[in-house]
Design a protein around this motif. Sequence first.
Motif, PDB file in Angstrom:
ATOM      1  N   ASP A 102       0.840  -1.201   0.000  1.00  0.00           N
ATOM      2  CA  ASP A 102       0.000   0.000   0.000  1.00  0.00           C
ATOM      3  C   ASP A 102       0.877   1.254   0.000  1.00  0.00           C
ATOM      4  O   ASP A 102       1.438   1.631   1.031  1.00  0.00           O
ATOM      5  CB  ASP A 102      -0.922  -0.026   1.234  1.00  0.00           C
ATOM      6  CG  ASP A 102      -1.909   1.138   1.261  1.00  0.00           C
ATOM      7  OD1 ASP A 102      -2.139   1.743   0.200  1.00  0.00           O
ATOM      8  OD2 ASP A 102      -2.447   1.431   2.347  1.00  0.00           O
ATOM      9  N   GLU A 103       1.048   1.846  -1.175  1.00  0.00           N
ATOM     10  CA  GLU A 103       1.792   3.108  -1.345  1.00  0.00           C
ATOM     11  C   GLU A 103       3.275   3.001  -0.984  1.00  0.00           C
ATOM     12  O   GLU A 103       3.824   3.839  -0.274  1.00  0.00           O
ATOM     13  CB  GLU A 103       1.115   4.229  -0.547  1.00  0.00           C
ATOM     14  CG  GLU A 103      -0.298   4.527  -1.025  1.00  0.00           C
ATOM     15  CD  GLU A 103      -0.921   5.731  -0.347  1.00  0.00           C
ATOM     16  OE1 GLU A 103      -0.193   6.517   0.281  1.00  0.00           O
ATOM     17  OE2 GLU A 103      -2.148   5.897  -0.460  1.00  0.00           O
ATOM     18  N   ILE A 104       3.932   1.960  -1.480  1.00  0.00           N
ATOM     19  CA  ILE A 104       5.385   1.839  -1.335  1.00  0.00           C
ATOM     20  C   ILE A 104       6.027   2.578  -2.516  1.00  0.00           C
ATOM     21  O   ILE A 104       5.808   2.208  -3.674  1.00  0.00           O
ATOM     22  CB  ILE A 104       5.827   0.366  -1.328  1.00  0.00           C
ATOM     23  CG1 ILE A 104       5.197  -0.387  -0.156  1.00  0.00           C
ATOM     24  CG2 ILE A 104       7.358   0.266  -1.292  1.00  0.00           C
ATOM     25  CD1 ILE A 104       5.675   0.010   1.214  1.00  0.00           C
ATOM     26  N   THR A 105       6.786   3.623  -2.239  1.00  0.00           N
ATOM     27  CA  THR A 105       7.329   4.458  -3.319  1.00  0.00           C
ATOM     28  C   THR A 105       8.832   4.250  -3.559  1.00  0.00           C
ATOM     29  O   THR A 105       9.368   4.755  -4.544  1.00  0.00           O
ATOM     30  CB  THR A 105       7.087   5.951  -3.007  1.00  0.00           C
ATOM     31  OG1 THR A 105       7.659   6.250  -1.724  1.00  0.00           O
ATOM     32  CG2 THR A 105       5.589   6.264  -2.979  1.00  0.00           C
ATOM     33  N   ASP A 106       9.507   3.521  -2.684  1.00  0.00           N
ATOM     34  CA  ASP A 106      10.946   3.301  -2.822  1.00  0.00           C
ATOM     35  C   ASP A 106      11.199   2.075  -3.706  1.00  0.00           C
ATOM     36  O   ASP A 106      10.785   0.968  -3.353  1.00  0.00           O
ATOM     37  CB  ASP A 106      11.560   3.084  -1.428  1.00  0.00           C
ATOM     38  CG  ASP A 106      13.079   2.950  -1.470  1.00  0.00           C
ATOM     39  OD1 ASP A 106      13.626   2.606  -2.537  1.00  0.00           O
ATOM     40  OD2 ASP A 106      13.720   3.172  -0.423  1.00  0.00           O
ATOM     41  N   GLY A 200       6.240   5.692   6.217  1.00  0.00           N
ATOM     42  CA  GLY A 200       5.830   6.904   6.919  1.00  0.00           C
ATOM     43  C   GLY A 200       4.468   6.801   7.569  1.00  0.00           C
ATOM     44  O   GLY A 200       4.284   7.126   8.742  1.00  0.00           O
ATOM     45  N   LYS A 201       3.487   6.272   6.814  1.00  0.00           N
ATOM     46  CA  LYS A 201       2.099   6.303   7.282  1.00  0.00           C
ATOM     47  C   LYS A 201       1.522   4.939   7.609  1.00  0.00           C
ATOM     48  O   LYS A 201       0.461   4.849   8.226  1.00  0.00           O
ATOM     49  CB  LYS A 201       1.218   6.962   6.207  1.00  0.00           C
ATOM     50  CG  LYS A 201       1.583   8.403   5.895  1.00  0.00           C
ATOM     51  CD  LYS A 201       0.677   8.991   4.831  1.00  0.00           C
ATOM     52  CE  LYS A 201       0.951   8.411   3.465  1.00  0.00           C
ATOM     53  NZ  LYS A 201       0.170   9.019   2.377  1.00  0.00           N
ATOM     54  N   ALA A 228       9.856  -1.334   5.356  1.00  0.00           N
ATOM     55  CA  ALA A 228       8.731  -2.076   4.766  1.00  0.00           C
ATOM     56  C   ALA A 228       9.150  -3.434   4.220  1.00  0.00           C
ATOM     57  O   ALA A 228       8.453  -4.437   4.409  1.00  0.00           O
ATOM     58  CB  ALA A 228       8.089  -1.234   3.656  1.00  0.00           C
ATOM     59  N   SER A 229      10.291  -3.495   3.553  1.00  0.00           N
ATOM     60  CA  SER A 229      10.713  -4.768   2.969  1.00  0.00           C
ATOM     61  C   SER A 229      11.142  -5.763   4.042  1.00  0.00           C
ATOM     62  O   SER A 229      10.978  -6.977   3.880  1.00  0.00           O
ATOM     63  CB  SER A 229      11.837  -4.563   1.944  1.00  0.00           C
ATOM     64  OG  SER A 229      12.991  -4.036   2.556  1.00  0.00           O
TER      65      SER A 229
END
Length: 246
Positions: A102-106, A200-201, A228-229
């Motif tokens: 959900d919204e991982i940008t990296d 972040g969120k 996250a990973s």
Amino acid sequence: MDSNIIEGRNPVIEALKSGREIDKILVTKGNKEGSIKKIIGMAKEKKILIQYVERNKLDQISTANSHQGVIAYVAAYKYYEVEEILESAKNSGEDVLLMILDEITDPHNLGSVIRTVNAAGGHGVIIPKRRSVGLTATVAKTSAGAIEYVPVAKVTNLARTIDYLKNQGVWVVGADMDGENVHYDSNLTGNVAIVIGSEGKGISRLIKEKCDFLVRLPMKGQVSSLNASVAASILMYEALRQRESK
């Protein structure tokens, strides 16, 4: 030169015509005339994300200095449909094991998750079209070749996709610090999709509400969250451990 961008009006039009996988198209603000109007129309028809930006933003991204007010980000690899991933998992004779981001940008995080999903015997990764990194060359490199074996689906509406998965008999489990149980005390066997949110969120409110249940990772130190990973790896391997010990 960045192999993941296509610059200029005609090259972008040809990419759209050819059916090339396009993550998003950047267009200069206020520029909607002539061939740009055609590009916008084609992109909307194909449900491709369009972002309107200042011209200097395109100047910064451009490597050939010939963007003509439009740059397309293309996927390094093919995207799959969620239905294709489920079908492939069922054909393997194994219970479904998916990762939803959900919204991982990296791009490094996405690449690492794809690598872990392959190593832990998962069947695929699902990402949203908006506010998410796509299948770039950096993602492919970070996955260490796993991108060749792990299908990735890019969906318009993550909440609706979760509803679809649940209707297909898949339990959706969210990783959240407010989870009722620690991950190793939760049942991760059967058909399962694990949701990881942004660093972040975390998982967005709507997606959290869609999950069947939430699990938390025990945190003993001073920091309140994991990369996250890394969180994805812990949960994927706990799911694998439970399945192997059945």
